[in-house]
Design a protein around this motif. Sequence first.
Motif: not given
Length: 297
Positions: A151-155, A175-178, A183-184
């Motif tokens: 998910x972080x890689x996709x972000x 956290x991954x949603x942020x 943003x938070x």
Amino acid sequence: MSSDTSATIVTPQLLREWGLPDGGDSKYSRGQVLVAGGAARSPGAAMLAGTGALRVGAGRLTVAVAESVAAHVAVALPESGVIPLPESPAGGLDGRAAGRMLAPEIPNADAVLIGPGLDDIDETVALLSALFDDSESRQDDPVMVLDAFALGALARRPELRDRMPARLVLTPNPGEAAALLGRDPDDLGADTVEIARTFRASVACQGYIAAPGGALWQIGTGASGLGTSGSGDVLAGAAAGFCARGVPPDRAAVWASYAHAVAGDRLAVQVGPLGYLAGELLFELPRVLVEIGAGTR
């Protein structure tokens, strides 16, 4: 968990109305799941996810993990085939080499889960880039489920979404949603819908599930004990398992979220509200499905 009047509350009756695909006549009828993750320091995450897929009824499982632990995983998880993935000098996966190795395996699966147990964001970006930079999204591709570092890689590389399979499921924690939002989160229900629309994906986040078209469901159960190491891997694996069985991605995310939450409720009574283990959730998942009493279709 805050309430959201625009969300449909998930109940056993709703799930019974949806039903589940029948068990078929063999393991091949219930779908093949490929779980890619499990760096040398954290192979258990891929094992939890893969077992979660089997526990909700998927028929076949392959896990792809770091080559230094592949033999150990094969012994510890005899129900699964194992693909050893090349490692970097630092001891993590070699993302680009691993992606190239996995690319031919993708078409053989009904659902592919990437992320559990990966521990290097740069190598995860390289893995997804190697898998998808030269591909084109098609409706008949397997369902793709992304969790954890994927998910972080996709972000970091949102343009990769255009190369990924049309049917995508994301299972972020807040956290991954942020990271995906940039943003938070401030309204988790609305934020889950935003992620779903932005990435054209079904999204399960902390009891909210959103479809790409904007539909939103909320799980009204689930104990705080679910916030334990490995719990998210079980959830992501269950989502992949339901997808492999042929459940549409948005409903698969709902089924997985509900079964995961109720499994936590059961363990909160049996063990205590805190202190039960993610691995114990696995034993409860089939029992939850029996209790719901969903007919097959």
